[in-house]
Design a protein around this motif. Structure first.
Motif: not given
Length: 389
Positions: A191-194, A221-222, A250-252, A257, A278, A280
Motif C-alpha cells: 500500500p502507498n507504494s508506486t 485512485s490506484a 499507487r494503490p491505497q 484493483h 495490493c 504485504d
C-alpha cells in the motif's frame, strides 16, 4: 424371428452365411431383369417409377425424423417418460400416445411409425444431436439406451464468461496497423507504494495515424496516466520509432484493483486491461506454497469407520464333549468331512448377554463369593447330594 442374433458381436457363422445368401444372387438377378426389361421396352418406365418411390421414401424418412426429433425433445424435460421409453415396447406405446396428443393439438404426425422414428434417430451423429438439442440413442435388441450427457446446455455463467472474453478480444485487438504492447503488474505492490509500467505503440501500417488521447475508463485512485498527450495529438508515422505511454500505480487499499486504459486514435480506439494486486509482499511470500499442488494418489472414501464389538465371552470345553453331530465320526474319518476343522479346536459355550453384563459389572463376583460361603457352610450337604442345581 430371432432379432437378438443380429445384436450379438461377433456375429455367428450361420448368421453371416444367411446374410450372404440374401445378396450373392442379386447381381445375376439384376442382369437378367435388365435384359428382360430392355427386350420388352419397359426399362425407362421402371426407372421413372423407381425415382418416384425413392423421392416418396426420402419424404417419409424426413417426416419420421422430424417426429422423432420432436418426441426426443420431450424426453429432455420429462424424466418419467425416459423410464418408460427404455424398451422398444414402451417407446412404441408412448410414441403412439404422443401422436394422438399432437393430433388433438392440430399437429398431425401422419406417415411415421415408432420404429421408423427410432431408426432415423439412431442414425444421427452426436453433432447432429447437439444441434437438435436431443439425446443420442442406441438400440440393442429390445433395449433402448438414451445418452443425455451428449447435449449439455451451457449455464448462464459460462455464457457470460464467453461473452466477456469475446468483448475483451474485440477491445484489445490491434487495428489499422497499430500495435500496442500489453501491460502487466506481476509483483504484489505494498500500500502507498508506486509502480511504473510503459505501453509501447508502433505503427506497422502504410498510413500515418494520430494518437488523440489516453484516458482511464473508470475513475480509480490506484492507476494514473503520467504521459500527457498534447492537444494536437501525437502523430505516428510508418517505419518510425514508437511512442511510450507511462502508466503509474499507487494503490491505497488491499485487494485487487482493475481498470481499463483506452488509447483513442482518429476513427478507432484500442484498450488494455490493467490488473494490480495490493498487499504485504512478506506475508504473500510466506503464504506461497512450497511445491506444486498434486492430487493424492489414494482415493479417500466417506465411509464411517465400523464399530468393533467386544468378542463374546465363552467357556472352552474339551473335544470329548463335542456336539452330537460330530461324535459319530472318528477323528481319522473327519479328515475329509465337513467338521474336520473343528477336530483340533476347542468348542465354546455361549454365555447369555445378561450374564456377560453382570460379569463386566463385577456383580457376578459378589454372588460367587456368597455362594462359596454357602457351600463351605453346607459342605456335608453338598457331599451328600454330589451336585448343586
Amino acid at each position: 424371428r430371432t432379432p437378438h442374433l443380429w445384436a450379438a458381436r461377433p456375429l455367428p457363422d450361420f448368421v453371416v452365411h444367411y446374410a450372404l445368401q440374401d445378396v450373392q444372387f442379386l447381381p445375376a438377378l439384376y442382369d437378367a431383369m435388365r435384359e428382360e426389361a430392355e427386350q420388352e421396352g419397359t426399362l425407362g418406365l421402371i426407372y421413372e417409377r423407381s425415382m418416384g418411390k425413392e423421392a416418396n421414401r426420402k419424404f417419409a424418412d424426413r417426416r419420421a425424423l422430424d417426429a422423432g426429433i420432436a418426441f426426443a425433445q420431450l424426453l429432455m424435460t420429462d424424466q418419467l417418460l425416459r423410464r418408460r421409453c427404455r424398451q422398444r415396447v414402451g417407446f412404441s406405446a408412448e410414441f403412439v400416445r404422443w401422436k394422438h396428443t399432437e393430433a388433438s393439438s392440430g399437429r398431425e404426425r401422419v406417415g411415421c411409425s415408432a420404429s421408423s422414428a427410432l431408426f432415423n434417430l439412431s442414425r444421427l451423429s452426436d453433432e447432429e444431436c447437439v444441434r437438435c438439442e436431443i439425446p443420442s440413442v442406441k438400440v440393442f435388441g429390445r433395449k433402448i439406451f438414451w445418452n443425455f450427457a451428449v447435449h449439455k446446455p451451457p449455464s448462464q455463467l459460462r455464457l457470460a464468461v464467453e461473452r466477456l472474453k469475446t468483448e475483451r478480444e474485440i477491445v484489445e485487438a490491434n487495428k489499422c496497423g497499430i500495435e500496442v504492447s500489453a501491460v502487466q503488474f506481476d509483483a504484489t505492490v505494498a500500500p502507498n507504494s508506486t509502480e511504473l509500467r510503459e505501453i509501447f505503440i508502433h505503427n506497422t501500417g502504410k498510413k500515418a495515424q494520430r494518437l488523440v488521447a489516453v484516458r482511464l475508463v473508470q475513475d480509480s485512485s490506484a492507476f494514473m496516466v503520467q504521459t500527457v498527450v498534447p492537444s494536437g495529438g501525437i502523430e505516428l508515422r510508418p517505419g518510425e520509432s514508437g511512442v511510450a505511454i507511462a502508466i503509474g500505480a499507487r494503490p491505497q487499499m488491499l485487494g485487487i484493483h482493475r481498470n481499463w486504459i483506452s488509447l483513442c486514435f482518429a476513427g478507432f480506439s484500442i484498450g488494455r486491461f490493467l490488473v494490480l494486486r495490493c498487499g504485504d509482499p512478506d506475508v504473500v511470500q510466506q503464504l506461497r506454497p512450497s511445491s506444486e499442488f498434486r492430487w493424492p494418489s489414494q482415493s479417500y472414501t466417506s465411509k464411517r469407520p465400523q464399530k468393533t464389538r467386544p468378542k463374546p465371552l465363552g467357556v472352552q470345553r474339551p473335544i470329548s464333549e463335542a456336539p452330537r453331530g460330530n461324535r459319530r465320526h472318528a477323528p481319522h474319518q473327519q479328515a475329509n468331512s465337513r467338521g474336520a476343522r473343528n477336530v483340533n479346536q476347542m468348542q465354546y459355550y455361549n454365555i447369555p448377554r445378561l450374564l456377560q453384563k453382570r460379569i463386566y459389572s463385577n456383580e457376578i463376583e459378589e454372588k460367587l463369593e456368597d455362594g462359596l460361603a454357602v457351600l463351605q457352610a453346607n459342605k456335608a450337604h453338598v457331599t451328600k447330594h454330589k451336585y448343586v442345581q
